[in-house]
Design a protein around this motif. Structure first.
Motif, PDB file in Angstrom:
ATOM      1  N   UNK A 164       0.806  -1.220   0.000  1.00 37.60           N
ATOM      2  CA  UNK A 164       0.000   0.000   0.000  1.00 37.60           C
ATOM      3  C   UNK A 164       0.842   1.275   0.000  1.00 37.60           C
ATOM      4  N   UNK A 165       2.157   1.136   0.039  1.00 34.90           N
ATOM      5  CA  UNK A 165       3.027   2.313   0.049  1.00 34.90           C
ATOM      6  C   UNK A 165       2.812   3.221  -1.165  1.00 34.90           C
ATOM      7  N   UNK A 166       2.732   2.681  -2.404  1.00 29.89           N
ATOM      8  CA  UNK A 166       2.506   3.589  -3.541  1.00 29.89           C
ATOM      9  C   UNK A 166       1.201   4.381  -3.425  1.00 29.89           C
ATOM     10  N   UNK A 167       0.142   3.743  -2.996  1.00 27.32           N
ATOM     11  CA  UNK A 167      -1.142   4.438  -2.835  1.00 27.32           C
ATOM     12  C   UNK A 167      -1.038   5.486  -1.724  1.00 27.32           C
ATOM     13  N   UNK A 168      -0.364   5.147  -0.648  1.00 27.56           N
ATOM     14  CA  UNK A 168      -0.187   6.098   0.445  1.00 27.56           C
ATOM     15  C   UNK A 168       0.608   7.320   0.012  1.00 27.56           C
ATOM     16  N   UNK A 169       1.640   7.094  -0.783  1.00 31.91           N
ATOM     17  CA  UNK A 169       2.448   8.222  -1.278  1.00 31.91           C
ATOM     18  C   UNK A 169       1.648   9.083  -2.251  1.00 31.91           C
ATOM     19  N   UNK A 170       0.796   8.462  -3.057  1.00 34.41           N
ATOM     20  CA  UNK A 170      -0.043   9.227  -3.991  1.00 34.41           C
ATOM     21  C   UNK A 170      -1.023  10.108  -3.219  1.00 34.41           C
ATOM     22  N   UNK A 171      -1.603   9.575  -2.168  1.00 30.47           N
ATOM     23  CA  UNK A 171      -2.517  10.363  -1.342  1.00 30.47           C
ATOM     24  C   UNK A 171      -1.764  11.503  -0.669  1.00 30.47           C
ATOM     25  N   UNK A 172      -0.561  11.211  -0.209  1.00 29.06           N
ATOM     26  CA  UNK A 172       0.256  12.253   0.411  1.00 29.06           C
ATOM     27  C   UNK A 172       0.515  13.399  -0.581  1.00 29.06           C
ATOM     28  N   UNK A 173       0.832  13.075  -1.821  1.00 24.31           N
ATOM     29  CA  UNK A 173       1.060  14.102  -2.844  1.00 24.31           C
ATOM     30  C   UNK A 173      -0.204  14.925  -3.089  1.00 24.31           C
ATOM     31  N   UNK A 174      -1.338  14.254  -3.186  1.00 25.01           N
ATOM     32  CA  UNK A 174      -2.608  14.969  -3.398  1.00 25.01           C
ATOM     33  C   UNK A 174      -2.897  15.922  -2.247  1.00 25.01           C
ATOM     34  N   UNK A 175      -2.716  15.429  -1.031  1.00 29.01           N
ATOM     35  CA  UNK A 175      -2.975  16.268   0.136  1.00 29.01           C
ATOM     36  C   UNK A 175      -2.029  17.461   0.185  1.00 29.01           C
ATOM     37  N   UNK A 176      -0.773  17.248  -0.157  1.00 29.22           N
ATOM     38  CA  UNK A 176       0.193  18.354  -0.159  1.00 29.22           C
ATOM     39  C   UNK A 176      -0.203  19.425  -1.179  1.00 29.22           C
ATOM     40  N   UNK A 177      -0.645  19.008  -2.354  1.00 32.52           N
ATOM     41  CA  UNK A 177      -1.045  19.966  -3.385  1.00 32.52           C
ATOM     42  C   UNK A 177      -2.252  20.779  -2.925  1.00 32.52           C
ATOM     43  N   UNK A 178      -3.214  20.125  -2.294  1.00 34.23           N
ATOM     44  CA  UNK A 178      -4.398  20.836  -1.806  1.00 34.23           C
ATOM     45  C   UNK A 178      -4.011  21.773  -0.660  1.00 34.23           C
ATOM     46  N   UNK A 179      -3.065  21.349   0.161  1.00 37.52           N
ATOM     47  CA  UNK A 179      -2.618  22.198   1.264  1.00 37.52           C
ATOM     48  C   UNK A 179      -1.959  23.477   0.744  1.00 37.52           C
ATOM     49  N   UNK A 180      -1.181  23.362  -0.313  1.00 36.92           N
ATOM     50  CA  UNK A 180      -0.565  24.554  -0.914  1.00 36.92           C
ATOM     51  C   UNK A 180      -1.643  25.524  -1.380  1.00 36.92           C
TER      52      UNK A 180
END
Length: 127
Positions: free
Chosen positions: A63-79
């Motif tokens: 599940x690491x790839x999916x977790x990293x993808x979610x992390x990227x999405x969340x970071x973009x929305x946070x910006x």
């Protein structure tokens, strides 16, 4: 509100709850507070996810790839949330921009829910 309460750090852990507050906000002050709640909810989730993604964390390797993808999405929305919080009130009145922001947060919340379901669906989750 007592001074001790206002000094306490605010934690918003529900992305969808923050989205609902943003959707119902009408004046610039309420919109700004709702965007701040969205940012806090995203930061809360990123903090939790970071612990899960770190080496030796609790996240299953598949599940690491999916977790990293979610992390990227969340970071973009946070910006985007930070940009909105720095913006003047007229930017907060831009309903199209807020609608896009709201859709991005809702999409991230759905991704996260699917991710949680995937974690619970693994055979070792039953242990």
């Amino acid at each position: 509100m007592a001074a001790s309460e206002s000094a306490a750090p605010r934690i918003v852990d529900s992305l969808l709850g923050a989205v609902r507050r943003l959707e119902s906000a009408r004046d610039p002050r309420a919109v700004r507070e709702a965007v701040r709640d969205c940012a806090l909810a995203i930061e809360f989730r990123l903090d939790t996810l970071a612990r899960e993604l770190e080496p030796g964390g609790v996240l299953e390797p598949e599940l690491l790839p999916a977790g990293r993808a979610i992390e990227q999405s969340l970071r973009a929305v946070l910006v985007e949330a930070w940009e909105l919080l720095r913006a003047a009130d007229d930017a907060l009145a831009d309903r199209a921009r807020l609608a896009r922001f709201t859709r991005e947060i809702a999409r991230a919340a759905r991704q996260e829910a699917e991710f949680a379901f995937a974690r619970l669906s693994l055979p070792e989750a039953l242990d």
